[in-house]
Design an enzyme around this catalytic site. Structure first.
Site, PDB file in Angstrom:
ATOM      1  N   GLU A 102      -0.564  -5.164  11.467  1.00  0.00           N
ATOM      2  CA  GLU A 102       0.340  -4.783  10.381  1.00  0.00           C
ATOM      3  C   GLU A 102       1.748  -5.276  10.685  1.00  0.00           C
ATOM      4  O   GLU A 102       2.542  -5.553   9.792  1.00  0.00           O
ATOM      5  CB  GLU A 102       0.326  -3.260  10.232  1.00  0.00           C
ATOM      6  CG  GLU A 102       1.123  -2.747   9.065  1.00  0.00           C
ATOM      7  CD  GLU A 102       1.124  -1.233   9.005  1.00  0.00           C
ATOM      8  OE1 GLU A 102       0.138  -0.670   8.509  1.00  0.00           O
ATOM      9  OE2 GLU A 102       2.097  -0.622   9.477  1.00  0.00           O
ATOM     10  N   HIS A 130       3.424  -5.285   3.674  1.00  0.00           N
ATOM     11  CA  HIS A 130       3.377  -5.824   5.034  1.00  0.00           C
ATOM     12  C   HIS A 130       2.947  -7.280   4.985  1.00  0.00           C
ATOM     13  O   HIS A 130       2.186  -7.685   4.107  1.00  0.00           O
ATOM     14  CB  HIS A 130       2.362  -5.063   5.895  1.00  0.00           C
ATOM     15  CG  HIS A 130       2.734  -3.639   6.119  1.00  0.00           C
ATOM     16  ND1 HIS A 130       3.692  -3.249   7.021  1.00  0.00           N
ATOM     17  CD2 HIS A 130       2.271  -2.503   5.557  1.00  0.00           C
ATOM     18  CE1 HIS A 130       3.804  -1.935   7.006  1.00  0.00           C
ATOM     19  NE2 HIS A 130       2.950  -1.445   6.119  1.00  0.00           N
ATOM     20  N   HIS A 133       4.985   0.136  -0.301  1.00  0.00           N
ATOM     21  CA  HIS A 133       5.731  -0.864   0.476  1.00  0.00           C
ATOM     22  C   HIS A 133       4.735  -1.926   0.919  1.00  0.00           C
ATOM     23  O   HIS A 133       3.529  -1.751   0.778  1.00  0.00           O
ATOM     24  CB  HIS A 133       6.399  -0.206   1.693  1.00  0.00           C
ATOM     25  CG  HIS A 133       5.403   0.383   2.633  1.00  0.00           C
ATOM     26  ND1 HIS A 133       4.873   1.632   2.468  1.00  0.00           N
ATOM     27  CD2 HIS A 133       4.801  -0.139   3.726  1.00  0.00           C
ATOM     28  CE1 HIS A 133       3.999   1.879   3.436  1.00  0.00           C
ATOM     29  NE2 HIS A 133       3.929   0.823   4.216  1.00  0.00           N
ATOM     30  N   CYS A 176       5.366   6.372   4.577  1.00  0.00           N
ATOM     31  CA  CYS A 176       4.231   5.661   3.971  1.00  0.00           C
ATOM     32  C   CYS A 176       3.764   6.344   2.688  1.00  0.00           C
ATOM     33  O   CYS A 176       2.977   5.778   1.932  1.00  0.00           O
ATOM     34  CB  CYS A 176       3.068   5.568   4.954  1.00  0.00           C
ATOM     35  SG  CYS A 176       3.441   4.569   6.396  1.00  0.00           S
ATOM     36  N   HIS A 196       0.829  -1.206   0.000  1.00  0.00           N
ATOM     37  CA  HIS A 196       0.000   0.000   0.000  1.00  0.00           C
ATOM     38  C   HIS A 196       0.864   1.256   0.000  1.00  0.00           C
ATOM     39  O   HIS A 196       2.087   1.213   0.156  1.00  0.00           O
ATOM     40  CB  HIS A 196      -0.993   0.011   1.169  1.00  0.00           C
ATOM     41  CG  HIS A 196      -0.358   0.090   2.530  1.00  0.00           C
ATOM     42  ND1 HIS A 196      -1.085   0.044   3.698  1.00  0.00           N
ATOM     43  CD2 HIS A 196       0.935   0.185   2.927  1.00  0.00           C
ATOM     44  CE1 HIS A 196      -0.277   0.137   4.738  1.00  0.00           C
ATOM     45  NE2 HIS A 196       0.958   0.225   4.296  1.00  0.00           N
ATOM     46  N   ASP A 245      -4.792 -10.868  -0.445  1.00  0.00           N
ATOM     47  CA  ASP A 245      -3.454 -11.451  -0.425  1.00  0.00           C
ATOM     48  C   ASP A 245      -2.706 -11.185  -1.736  1.00  0.00           C
ATOM     49  O   ASP A 245      -3.248 -11.397  -2.829  1.00  0.00           O
ATOM     50  CB  ASP A 245      -3.555 -12.955  -0.191  1.00  0.00           C
ATOM     51  CG  ASP A 245      -2.193 -13.584   0.056  1.00  0.00           C
ATOM     52  OD1 ASP A 245      -1.358 -12.948   0.732  1.00  0.00           O
ATOM     53  OD2 ASP A 245      -1.970 -14.712  -0.429  1.00  0.00           O
ATOM     54  N   HIS A 246      -1.475 -10.710  -1.601  1.00  0.00           N
ATOM     55  CA  HIS A 246      -0.637 -10.375  -2.760  1.00  0.00           C
ATOM     56  C   HIS A 246      -1.275  -9.325  -3.654  1.00  0.00           C
ATOM     57  O   HIS A 246      -1.162  -9.376  -4.884  1.00  0.00           O
ATOM     58  CB  HIS A 246      -0.249 -11.639  -3.545  1.00  0.00           C
ATOM     59  CG  HIS A 246       0.783 -12.461  -2.833  1.00  0.00           C
ATOM     60  ND1 HIS A 246       0.507 -13.188  -1.707  1.00  0.00           N
ATOM     61  CD2 HIS A 246       2.104 -12.639  -3.077  1.00  0.00           C
ATOM     62  CE1 HIS A 246       1.596 -13.795  -1.293  1.00  0.00           C
ATOM     63  NE2 HIS A 246       2.590 -13.470  -2.094  1.00  0.00           N
TER      64      HIS A 246
HETATM   65 NI    NI Z   1       2.493   0.445   5.634  1.00  0.00          NI
END
Ligand code: NI
Length: 135
Positions: free
Chosen positions: A124, A41, A39, A33, A14, A79-80
């Site tokens: 996260e 998580h 990036h 961010c 995100h 996911d992904h």
């Molecule tokens: Ni983040």
């Protein structure tokens, strides 16, 4: 009354950014961010149902149903994925952990044949999570 919690995992990327703000304002509010290419998580998700234990099965809800609902409604969609681009239901919301917790609660609420969804926790990281509760 008893509570059952199932843990699941997904990975997603995100970026926190508002187009209606200047680059300076985005960097000031969102820090790293806001970096241009985002990036990722490794998220951890806890889904909690409460209710009565079925006397015949000893279960609040059949675990295979619980897993299937979480898989179909959440994991396959997140996911992904890039949370900014691949989840249209999030619209232009900033995909923070808080927003994800509320989104996941809404997606799961009413989806189970037994028990009552009372809490969703989205981690996260080990030291940051957000929680959406029914109350
Ligand atoms: Ni983040």
């Amino acid at each position: 009354m008893i509570a059952v919690t199932r843990r699941a995992y997904f990975c997603a990327g995100h970026r926190y950014w508002r187009n209606d703000w200047s680059a300076e304002k985005n960097r000031e509010v969102f820090g790293a961010c806001a970096n241009e290419h985002g990036h990722g998580h490794n998220y951890m998700l806890d889904v909690t149902l409460e209710g009565e234990v079925d006397a015949k099965t000893g279960m609040l809800i059949n675990l295979s149903e619980l897993d299937q609902v979480v898989q179909e409604r959440i994991i396959t969609r997140l996911d992904h994925r890039n949370l900014n681009m691949d989840v249209p239901e999030l619209g232009d919301e900033i995909p923070t952990t808080e927003v994800l917790a509320r989104f996941i609660f809404e997606q799961l609420d009413g989806a189970f044949s037994a028990g009552r969804l009372t809490r969703v926790r989205v981690f996260e990281s080990n030291d940051l999570w957000a929680e959406c509760r029914r109350d």
